[in-house]
Design a protein around this motif. Structure first.
Motif, PDB file in Angstrom:
ATOM      1  N   VAL A 122       1.566  -1.328  -9.063  1.00 32.29           N
ATOM      2  CA  VAL A 122       1.286  -0.070  -8.380  1.00 32.29           C
ATOM      3  C   VAL A 122       0.769  -0.342  -6.978  1.00 32.29           C
ATOM      4  N   SER A 123       1.038   0.591  -6.070  1.00 31.36           N
ATOM      5  CA  SER A 123       0.581   0.507  -4.685  1.00 31.36           C
ATOM      6  C   SER A 123       0.100   1.889  -4.273  1.00 31.36           C
ATOM      7  N   PHE A 124      -1.071   1.958  -3.631  1.00 33.32           N
ATOM      8  CA  PHE A 124      -1.680   3.265  -3.365  1.00 33.32           C
ATOM      9  C   PHE A 124      -2.722   3.124  -2.267  1.00 33.32           C
ATOM     10  N   THR A 125      -3.262   4.238  -1.829  1.00 27.61           N
ATOM     11  CA  THR A 125      -4.391   4.251  -0.915  1.00 27.61           C
ATOM     12  C   THR A 125      -5.563   4.977  -1.570  1.00 27.61           C
ATOM     13  N   VAL A 146       0.126  -4.437 -16.082  1.00 26.97           N
ATOM     14  CA  VAL A 146       0.153  -3.705 -14.824  1.00 26.97           C
ATOM     15  C   VAL A 146      -0.625  -4.457 -13.748  1.00 26.97           C
ATOM     16  N   PHE A 147      -0.002  -4.616 -12.583  1.00 25.72           N
ATOM     17  CA  PHE A 147      -0.692  -5.187 -11.430  1.00 25.72           C
ATOM     18  C   PHE A 147      -1.431  -4.072 -10.705  1.00 25.72           C
ATOM     19  N   PHE A 148      -2.752  -4.275 -10.542  1.00 30.81           N
ATOM     20  CA  PHE A 148      -3.633  -3.310  -9.884  1.00 30.81           C
ATOM     21  C   PHE A 148      -4.469  -4.115  -8.899  1.00 30.81           C
ATOM     22  N   GLU A 149      -4.186  -3.970  -7.613  1.00 29.44           N
ATOM     23  CA  GLU A 149      -4.744  -4.885  -6.614  1.00 29.44           C
ATOM     24  C   GLU A 149      -6.271  -5.006  -6.645  1.00 29.44           C
ATOM     25  N   PRO A 150      -7.038  -3.933  -6.940  1.00 32.40           N
ATOM     26  CA  PRO A 150      -8.493  -4.109  -6.996  1.00 32.40           C
ATOM     27  C   PRO A 150      -8.950  -5.158  -8.015  1.00 32.40           C
ATOM     28  N   PHE A 176       8.194  -1.402  -9.254  1.00 26.82           N
ATOM     29  CA  PHE A 176       7.183  -1.153  -8.231  1.00 26.82           C
ATOM     30  C   PHE A 176       6.966   0.351  -8.151  1.00 26.82           C
ATOM     31  N   VAL A 177       5.700   0.784  -8.229  1.00 28.09           N
ATOM     32  CA  VAL A 177       5.381   2.212  -8.239  1.00 28.09           C
ATOM     33  C   VAL A 177       4.457   2.532  -7.065  1.00 28.09           C
ATOM     34  N   PRO A 178       5.014   3.041  -5.967  1.00 33.12           N
ATOM     35  CA  PRO A 178       4.173   3.443  -4.831  1.00 33.12           C
ATOM     36  C   PRO A 178       3.735   4.902  -4.981  1.00 33.12           C
ATOM     37  N   PHE A 179       2.466   5.169  -4.734  1.00 31.16           N
ATOM     38  CA  PHE A 179       1.955   6.534  -4.742  1.00 31.16           C
ATOM     39  C   PHE A 179       1.942   7.004  -3.287  1.00 31.16           C
ATOM     40  N   LEU A 180       3.010   7.707  -2.906  1.00 32.85           N
ATOM     41  CA  LEU A 180       3.260   8.040  -1.507  1.00 32.85           C
ATOM     42  C   LEU A 180       2.513   9.311  -1.108  1.00 32.85           C
ATOM     43  N   SER A 181       1.473   9.137  -0.332  1.00 28.24           N
ATOM     44  CA  SER A 181       0.669  10.235   0.196  1.00 28.24           C
ATOM     45  C   SER A 181       0.717  10.179   1.713  1.00 28.24           C
ATOM     46  N   PRO A 182       0.229  11.208   2.394  1.00 28.83           N
ATOM     47  CA  PRO A 182       0.160  11.120   3.859  1.00 28.83           C
ATOM     48  C   PRO A 182      -0.644   9.907   4.322  1.00 28.83           C
ATOM     49  N   ALA A 183      -1.728   9.590   3.619  1.00 27.89           N
ATOM     50  CA  ALA A 183      -2.534   8.422   3.996  1.00 27.89           C
ATOM     51  C   ALA A 183      -1.762   7.126   3.762  1.00 27.89           C
ATOM     52  N   TYR A 184      -0.993   7.081   2.695  1.00 27.56           N
ATOM     53  CA  TYR A 184      -0.191   5.881   2.404  1.00 27.56           C
ATOM     54  C   TYR A 184       0.794   5.612   3.536  1.00 27.56           C
ATOM     55  N   LEU A 185       1.430   6.667   4.015  1.00 21.72           N
ATOM     56  CA  LEU A 185       2.455   6.515   5.048  1.00 21.72           C
ATOM     57  C   LEU A 185       1.864   6.152   6.405  1.00 21.72           C
ATOM     58  N   ALA A 186       0.538   6.190   6.516  1.00 22.16           N
ATOM     59  CA  ALA A 186      -0.131   5.803   7.763  1.00 22.16           C
ATOM     60  C   ALA A 186      -0.883   4.486   7.630  1.00 22.16           C
ATOM     61  N   PRO A 188      -0.873   0.518   7.280  1.00 28.16           N
ATOM     62  CA  PRO A 188      -0.018  -0.663   7.451  1.00 28.16           C
ATOM     63  C   PRO A 188       0.059  -1.542   6.202  1.00 28.16           C
ATOM     64  N   HIS A 189      -1.058  -1.735   5.514  1.00 24.51           N
ATOM     65  CA  HIS A 189      -1.066  -2.562   4.312  1.00 24.51           C
ATOM     66  C   HIS A 189      -0.158  -1.968   3.244  1.00 24.51           C
ATOM     67  N   ALA A 190      -0.270  -0.660   3.023  1.00 22.90           N
ATOM     68  CA  ALA A 190       0.560  -0.003   2.016  1.00 22.90           C
ATOM     69  C   ALA A 190       2.032  -0.047   2.402  1.00 22.90           C
ATOM     70  N   LEU A 191       2.334   0.202   3.657  1.00 20.85           N
ATOM     71  CA  LEU A 191       3.728   0.194   4.097  1.00 20.85           C
ATOM     72  C   LEU A 191       4.326  -1.211   4.030  1.00 20.85           C
TER      73      LEU A 191
END
Length: 271
Positions: A122-125, A146-150, A176-186, A188-191
């Motif tokens: 998973v990938s998220f902000t 499940v891979f959870f970066e924290p 790969f499961v990205p949780f695409l939010s406005p913050a995610y799209l801004a 750099p690490h998430a993108l």
């Protein structure tokens, strides 16, 4: 031109996107320009070429003196690293740029086939962290890895977290499961994580990336094909989303993970 051995560290630290663009440029004898369109074209060419040649090429490399000498000291289950593969390619006549870039591509491909240790990454902000944590905990309770970066705070201590993340998002998960939010799209690490996963689609399944939308984000078409199927957090509880992931992973493992042509990389996926 710089010797292949001097180029290896450069390619080892490249994203998949940059690596395949460089490989395409080396294969076609072109200098890698600054145009994103050029990089995308070269990358697509290299991925398609590599998908058709990788297995056969690796078998040929095993007949070289370079590879044979390495096997004499390799431990059980040890995988050949970039330097070994690049050296074997150079021994067979590849020029320096091709040997270094292709050696790294082969090393990543081999690692992906032998170290796919997560069912889902998973990938998220931060604004959706607790929702994602609930999804992860429920998915793990259902038996998914499940891979959870924290979770990686100690394990990645002192390491380059961007490079470590790319290994997971591009090579070591079934989905790969990205949780695409406005913050995610801004962010750099998430993108960076998202770009790594999208690039990996050519060597994986066209539904490798399973997007989940948060808070009505406006996702640019150059990041995600508008025809791609997605789910929304507002429509699914964490438990429901975890159940969907379990079904998807089971189906993927049953069907296998065949490589796809990059032209079909991002299509509508049914979940």
């Amino acid at each position: 031109m710089t010797a292949w051995a001097d180029l290896v560290p450069q390619y080892e630290n490249s994203s998949d996107e940059a690596l395949y663009a460089a490989l395409g440029a080396a294969l076609l004898g072109e200098a890698l320009g600054v145009s994103p369109m050029d990089r995308a074209r070269l990358g697509r060419f290299a991925k398609n070429w590599f998908a058709n040649k990788a297995d056969e090429m690796l078998q040929r490399l095993k007949a070289t003196d370079t590879y044979r000498i390495w096997t004499e000291t390799a431990g059980p289950g040890q995988l050949a690293e970039t330097g070994v593969l690049a050296g074997a390619l150079h021994e067979q006549g590849s020029d320096d740029r091709v040997a270094a870039a292709l050696g790294e591509a082969l090393a990543r491909d081999t690692a992906a086939k032998h170290t796919r240790s997560y069912d889902v990454a998973v990938s998220f902000t931060d604004e959706v962290r607790e929702y994602v944590r609930s999804v992860v905990e429920t998915a793990r309770a259902l038996g998914l890895v499940v891979f959870f970066e924290p979770d990686m705070t100690v394990e990645w201590w002192g390491r380059n977290f961007l490079l470590e993340g790319r290994k997971v998002y591009g090579q070591r998960a079934w989905h790969f499961v990205p949780f695409l939010s406005p913050a995610y799209l801004a962010a750099p690490h998430a993108l960076d994580a998202f770009a790594t996963a999208i690039t990996a689609v050519a060597q994986r399944r066209d539904d490798y990336v399973l997007p989940v939308l948060v808070d009505q984000p406006e996702v640019p078409a150059e990041l995600l094909n508008p025809a791609t199927g997605f789910l929304r957090t507002e429509d699914h509880t964490p438990a429901e989303l975890a159940a969907h992931l379990l079904a998807k992973v089971r189906r993927t493992k049953a069907e296998g993970a065949a490589a796809r042509d990059f032209g079909a990389a991002v299509r509508t996926s049914g979940s």
